[in-house]
Structures are given as C-alpha cells and as structure tokens.
Design a protein around this motif. Structure first.
Motif, PDB file in Angstrom:
ATOM      1  N   SER A  59      38.260  37.597  41.469  1.00 37.84           N
ATOM      2  CA  SER A  59      39.477  37.180  42.167  1.00 37.84           C
ATOM      3  C   SER A  59      39.209  37.124  43.665  1.00 37.84           C
ATOM      4  CB  SER A  59      40.619  38.171  41.907  1.00 37.84           C
ATOM      5  OG  SER A  59      40.320  39.431  42.501  1.00 37.84           O
ATOM      6  N   ASN A  60      37.917  37.239  44.019  1.00 36.27           N
ATOM      7  CA  ASN A  60      37.599  37.295  45.446  1.00 36.27           C
ATOM      8  C   ASN A  60      38.218  38.528  46.099  1.00 36.27           C
ATOM      9  OD1 ASN A  60      36.035  35.996  47.267  1.00 36.27           O
ATOM     10  ND2 ASN A  60      37.181  34.048  47.074  1.00 36.27           N
ATOM     11  N   ARG A  61      38.284  39.601  45.305  1.00 37.17           N
ATOM     12  CA  ARG A  61      38.827  40.880  45.772  1.00 37.17           C
ATOM     13  C   ARG A  61      40.291  40.796  46.199  1.00 37.17           C
ATOM     14  NH1 ARG A  61      33.463  43.491  48.718  1.00 37.17           N
ATOM     15  NH2 ARG A  61      32.111  43.130  46.923  1.00 37.17           N
ATOM     16  N   GLN A  62      40.991  39.881  45.552  1.00 35.96           N
ATOM     17  CA  GLN A  62      42.430  39.732  45.823  1.00 35.96           C
ATOM     18  C   GLN A  62      43.259  40.556  44.844  1.00 35.96           C
ATOM     19  OE1 GLN A  62      43.833  37.868  48.542  1.00 35.96           O
ATOM     20  NE2 GLN A  62      41.682  38.320  48.994  1.00 35.96           N
ATOM     21  N   LEU A  63      42.688  40.873  43.678  1.00 37.68           N
ATOM     22  CA  LEU A  63      43.412  41.715  42.733  1.00 37.68           C
ATOM     23  C   LEU A  63      42.449  42.572  41.929  1.00 37.68           C
ATOM     24  CD1 LEU A  63      43.117  40.501  39.611  1.00 37.68           C
ATOM     25  CD2 LEU A  63      44.832  38.901  40.383  1.00 37.68           C
ATOM     26  N   LEU A  64      43.015  43.550  41.273  1.00 37.98           N
ATOM     27  CA  LEU A  64      42.243  44.455  40.418  1.00 37.98           C
ATOM     28  C   LEU A  64      43.117  44.815  39.219  1.00 37.98           C
ATOM     29  CD1 LEU A  64      39.911  46.519  39.869  1.00 37.98           C
ATOM     30  CD2 LEU A  64      41.166  48.119  41.326  1.00 37.98           C
ATOM     31  N   ILE A  65      42.594  44.555  38.025  1.00 35.11           N
ATOM     32  CA  ILE A  65      43.349  44.929  36.811  1.00 35.11           C
ATOM     33  C   ILE A  65      42.797  46.258  36.302  1.00 35.11           C
ATOM     34  CG2 ILE A  65      44.105  44.257  34.512  1.00 35.11           C
ATOM     35  CD1 ILE A  65      43.927  41.358  35.373  1.00 35.11           C
ATOM     36  N   ILE A  66      43.697  47.199  36.193  1.00 32.50           N
ATOM     37  CA  ILE A  66      43.324  48.587  35.972  1.00 32.50           C
ATOM     38  C   ILE A  66      44.300  49.189  34.979  1.00 32.50           C
ATOM     39  CG2 ILE A  66      44.710  49.531  37.900  1.00 32.50           C
ATOM     40  CD1 ILE A  66      41.001  50.301  37.486  1.00 32.50           C
ATOM     41  N   ASP A  67      44.194  50.494  34.705  1.00 33.40           N
ATOM     42  CA  ASP A  67      45.058  51.141  33.703  1.00 33.40           C
ATOM     43  C   ASP A  67      44.738  50.546  32.334  1.00 33.40           C
ATOM     44  OD1 ASP A  67      46.774  53.225  33.477  1.00 33.40           O
ATOM     45  OD2 ASP A  67      48.521  52.204  34.290  1.00 33.40           O
ATOM     46  N   ILE A  68      43.437  50.399  32.067  1.00 33.70           N
ATOM     47  CA  ILE A  68      43.012  49.780  30.816  1.00 33.70           C
ATOM     48  C   ILE A  68      43.165  50.809  29.697  1.00 33.70           C
ATOM     49  CG2 ILE A  68      41.154  48.532  29.635  1.00 33.70           C
ATOM     50  CD1 ILE A  68      42.170  47.183  32.250  1.00 33.70           C
ATOM     51  N   GLN A  69      43.911  50.416  28.672  1.00 30.55           N
ATOM     52  CA  GLN A  69      44.213  51.331  27.564  1.00 30.55           C
ATOM     53  C   GLN A  69      44.491  50.531  26.313  1.00 30.55           C
ATOM     54  OE1 GLN A  69      48.341  53.024  28.241  1.00 30.55           O
ATOM     55  NE2 GLN A  69      48.061  51.885  30.132  1.00 30.55           N
ATOM     56  N   GLY A  70      44.368  51.180  25.186  1.00 36.51           N
ATOM     57  CA  GLY A  70      44.655  50.503  23.936  1.00 36.51           C
ATOM     58  C   GLY A  70      43.783  51.023  22.817  1.00 36.51           C
ATOM     59  N   VAL A  71      43.633  50.195  21.787  1.00 34.99           N
ATOM     60  CA  VAL A  71      42.842  50.567  20.613  1.00 34.99           C
ATOM     61  C   VAL A  71      41.599  49.690  20.616  1.00 34.99           C
ATOM     62  CG1 VAL A  71      42.839  50.690  18.090  1.00 34.99           C
ATOM     63  CG2 VAL A  71      44.949  51.202  19.358  1.00 34.99           C
ATOM     64  N   GLY A  72      40.426  50.309  20.701  1.00 32.19           N
ATOM     65  CA  GLY A  72      39.191  49.534  20.826  1.00 32.19           C
ATOM     66  C   GLY A  72      39.296  48.640  22.051  1.00 32.19           C
ATOM     67  N   ASP A  73      39.047  47.343  21.856  1.00 32.23           N
ATOM     68  CA  ASP A  73      39.196  46.418  22.982  1.00 32.23           C
ATOM     69  C   ASP A  73      40.443  45.547  22.863  1.00 32.23           C
ATOM     70  OD1 ASP A  73      36.976  47.207  24.647  1.00 32.23           O
ATOM     71  OD2 ASP A  73      35.709  46.517  23.009  1.00 32.23           O
ATOM     72  N   HIS A  74      41.433  46.056  22.139  1.00 30.06           N
ATOM     73  CA  HIS A  74      42.778  45.458  22.148  1.00 30.06           C
ATOM     74  C   HIS A  74      43.572  46.249  23.178  1.00 30.06           C
ATOM     75  CE1 HIS A  74      41.807  43.337  18.450  1.00 30.06           C
ATOM     76  NE2 HIS A  74      41.362  44.478  17.972  1.00 30.06           N
ATOM     77  N   TYR A  75      43.748  45.656  24.338  1.00 34.28           N
ATOM     78  CA  TYR A  75      44.351  46.387  25.441  1.00 34.28           C
ATOM     79  C   TYR A  75      45.838  46.072  25.604  1.00 34.28           C
ATOM     80  CZ  TYR A  75      39.403  46.685  26.908  1.00 34.28           C
ATOM     81  OH  TYR A  75      38.054  46.881  26.964  1.00 34.28           O
ATOM     82  N   THR A  76      46.501  46.995  26.291  1.00 33.90           N
ATOM     83  CA  THR A  76      47.929  46.817  26.578  1.00 33.90           C
ATOM     84  C   THR A  76      48.289  47.563  27.854  1.00 33.90           C
ATOM     85  OG1 THR A  76      50.156  47.169  25.709  1.00 33.90           O
ATOM     86  CG2 THR A  76      48.530  48.805  25.109  1.00 33.90           C
ATOM     87  N   ASP A  77      49.468  47.300  28.369  1.00 37.24           N
ATOM     88  CA  ASP A  77      50.044  48.073  29.471  1.00 37.24           C
ATOM     89  C   ASP A  77      49.131  48.208  30.699  1.00 37.24           C
ATOM     90  OD1 ASP A  77      51.978  49.647  30.712  1.00 37.24           O
ATOM     91  OD2 ASP A  77      51.288  51.502  29.777  1.00 37.24           O
ATOM     92  N   PRO A  78      48.581  47.091  31.194  1.00 37.97           N
ATOM     93  CA  PRO A  78      47.712  47.165  32.373  1.00 37.97           C
ATOM     94  C   PRO A  78      48.521  47.289  33.661  1.00 37.97           C
ATOM     95  CG  PRO A  78      48.053  44.888  31.790  1.00 37.97           C
ATOM     96  CD  PRO A  78      48.796  45.701  30.764  1.00 37.97           C
ATOM     97  N   GLN A  79      47.834  47.585  34.730  1.00 35.44           N
ATOM     98  CA  GLN A  79      48.431  47.527  36.070  1.00 35.44           C
ATOM     99  C   GLN A  79      47.579  46.583  36.905  1.00 35.44           C
ATOM    100  OE1 GLN A  79      51.308  48.950  37.424  1.00 35.44           O
ATOM    101  NE2 GLN A  79      50.749  47.489  39.021  1.00 35.44           N
ATOM    102  N   ILE A  80      48.243  45.805  37.736  1.00 33.04           N
ATOM    103  CA  ILE A  80      47.516  44.940  38.674  1.00 33.04           C
ATOM    104  C   ILE A  80      47.770  45.442  40.090  1.00 33.04           C
ATOM    105  CG2 ILE A  80      47.196  42.580  39.533  1.00 33.04           C
ATOM    106  CD1 ILE A  80      48.020  41.525  36.813  1.00 33.04           C
ATOM    107  N   HIS A  81      46.677  45.734  40.803  1.00 33.26           N
ATOM    108  CA  HIS A  81      46.775  45.990  42.244  1.00 33.26           C
ATOM    109  C   HIS A  81      46.477  44.670  42.949  1.00 33.26           C
ATOM    110  CE1 HIS A  81      46.735  50.250  41.521  1.00 33.26           C
ATOM    111  NE2 HIS A  81      45.438  50.371  41.318  1.00 33.26           N
ATOM    112  N   THR A  82      47.185  44.378  44.014  1.00 28.77           N
ATOM    113  CA  THR A  82      46.884  43.165  44.778  1.00 28.77           C
ATOM    114  C   THR A  82      46.559  43.528  46.224  1.00 28.77           C
ATOM    115  OG1 THR A  82      49.222  42.856  45.342  1.00 28.77           O
ATOM    116  CG2 THR A  82      48.417  41.722  43.372  1.00 28.77           C
ATOM    117  N   TYR A  83      45.798  42.668  46.864  1.00 28.09           N
ATOM    118  CA  TYR A  83      45.387  42.894  48.243  1.00 28.09           C
ATOM    119  C   TYR A  83      46.598  43.117  49.154  1.00 28.09           C
ATOM    120  CZ  TYR A  83      43.001  42.280  52.697  1.00 28.09           C
ATOM    121  OH  TYR A  83      42.511  42.482  53.948  1.00 28.09           O
TER     122      TYR A  83
END
Ligand code: ATP
Ligand code: MG
Ligand code: ZN
Length: 263
Positions: A176-200
């Motif tokens: 994203s050219n360091r404009q955002l970060l997707i974090i709070d990765i959670q879920g079952v295996g690699d089926h993820y849910t409920d992320p958080q996005i930080h933005t610049y």
C-alpha cells in the motif's frame, strides 16, 4: 377478527424459504470492495439467531445463526453483537473493513504464496421485526475448528510459529506504499475475520485505527520470516531482537515447497 400484521409466512413465498420456528426477518447488507459505485446492496432474508451466545471476545458476543436464504449451503452463520450500545454505522464500518481486507487477501494470493488466505464474507443484518435492543449485528459464515488470534492492533504477535498471517500484515504495509496496515489477524487456519486497518492519516476504520502509532507498534514486534522474503518485502528489524531474516533459507530456493509455513 384476527388482526394481520406481516408475518414470516406471508413474507416467505417471495423469498422461497422454509419457515423455521423462531426465525425472524432481516435485511442483509453486503459491501462489494471492487464496485466503483453502489458498493452496498441489500436483500431480504430470514434468519434464526440462537438466544444464547456460544463465544465472546473483548467487545462482542457471538451467536450461532441460521440463514434460511442459503438452502443449498450449510447456512451456518455467526452473528456478532456488541456488548455495549454501538452506533449502527460502526457495524457497517466493520463490514467495509473486512471486505477491504478481503480484497487485499486477493492481492496477496495473486503472488502465489505457499498458503492462500481468505477473509470471510461478512454482512450487516438488520432485524426488522424487533422493536428494541440489538436491532443490528454483524454476521459471517461459521467456521469449524480452532479459532486463533495471530496478531493484534497494538503489537501483539502470537508465538504459534505461523508465518502466513504475519507476512500478510507486512505485505499490506509494503504494497500500500505504507499507507495502510491490516492487522488483528485472527480466525480458523487461514480463514480470517475481524481485522483492523491502520491508516497513515488515522482516518476511518473505527477506534481501532491507531494510525502511524499502530504502524510503529507493528514495526516494533514483527519479525520477518521466509514468506516475507519470498514476497520480497523490505525487511523489518525489531529493535529488541534480531530478525530471522538472515538465517532462513532463501525462499526462492525452496519454493514451491510449503515448508516455509507451518500449520
Ligand atoms: P477481540 O476483541 O478479541 O477480537 P471480539 O469482541 O472482536 O474479540 P469476535 O472476534 O467478534 O470478538 O469473536 C468472538 C469469538 O467468537 C471468537 O473468539 C471466536 O471464538 C468466535 N468466532 C468469531 N467469529 C467466528 C466464526 N466466523 N466462526 C466461528 N467462531 C467465530
Ligand atoms: Mg475478534
Ligand atoms: Zn515481514
């Protein structure tokens, strides 16, 4: 004379669904992150939400839910309802955030990493027959299996030795050219849910968007791994500990062997 208010039974023929005792009408709102206009669409559905939650997190309770508009699929959903009174708009913001994360997961998968990832398709449900409390919730498919939290929005990194979730976060930051970060990765295996996005600029995506502070927390604790290298991400060296980067085998030498990732 029986007074007739719209009933589930009269609502059903238009929806072609089978009535289930305890089901109620809902409007389902979905967000398409690829659409340039009309990103939100809504459909009518019938759902049955269990009265007692089966799990809860810090902020929300999770209820088994049957979506009767999905007769061919399992129809097993999870409804998530905030413990504290929450503005209707924040449910929409959560779904938008998860669907934007889903789009980033597609970009990640396009680079053919050893393990593909996905974010669950989530939606907002508005319960049209209710008159008080919990008129709205977030919902998504129920996933069987061990639910794990891989990282969080303020620098926590799980010690479960999974590489993919950590590298996905790093990937979103670089690509994203360091404009955002997707974090709070959670879920079952690699089926993820409920992320958080930080933005610049720290704008949007709810109170969990810690902006550049959030970037710093990630940069302080992320340790690059073989998948970060495979993706050619610029390496991040935590201040406290030396990164793995120098010691792992070059991923281009071991790819497509999936040994650069554990379950
Ligand atoms: P946290 O702040 O820790 O993320 P939360 O308040 O956001 O918690 P959720 O992540 O919404 O809570 O979920 C609460 C719990 O519900 C999870 O810990 C998990 O056990 C369960 N859960 C959530 N989503 C699903 C799902 N799609 N399938 C199965 N179980 C789920
Ligand atoms: Mg959660
Ligand atoms: Zn990394």
């Amino acid at each position: 004379v029986k007074k007739s208010k719209p009933t589930n039974e009269s609502f059903l023929p238009t929806l072609n669904m089978t009535f289930l005792e305890g089901s109620e009408r809902a409007v389902k709102w979905e967000y398409d992150p690829y659409a340039t206009t009309a990103q939100w669409t809504c459909t009518a559905t019938l759902v049955k939400v269990e009265p007692v939650p089966f799990a809860e997190g810090a902020f929300r309770k999770a209820y088994h839910t049957q979506d009767l508009s999905k007769p061919n699929e399992s129809g097993r959903y999870v409804s998530k309802i905030s413990k504290k009174p929450t503005a209707r708009g924040s449910y929409f913001e959560d779904v938008r955030m998860q669907m934007i994360a889903k789009k980033w997961a597609d970009k990640y998968n396009a680079l053919k990493p050893p393990k593909k990832i996905e974010f669950l398709q989530s939606c907002v449900l508005e319960f049209v027959d209710r008159t008080s409390s919990d008129l709205v919730c977030g919902a998504e498919p129920y996933v069987e299996g061990q639910y794990r939290k891989y990282n969080n929005n303020s620098g926590f990194v799980s010690n479960d030795e999974r590489n993919t979730p950590q590298s996905f976060s790093h990937f979103t930051y670089e690509h994203s050219n360091r404009q955002l970060l997707i974090i709070d990765i959670q879920g079952v295996g690699d089926h993820y849910t409920d992320p958080q996005i930080h933005t610049y600029d720290g704008v949007g995506f709810g109170i969990g968007n810690l902006g550049q502070k959030g970037f710093e927390k990630f940069l302080d604790t992320h340790k690059c791994n073989a998948i970060c290298q495979y993706l050619n991400l610029q390496s991040i060296n935590p201040k406290s500990e030396k990164s793995d980067c120098g010691t792992v085998p070059r991923p281009d030498l071991i790819f497509p062997d999936t040994s650069i990732e554990r379950d």
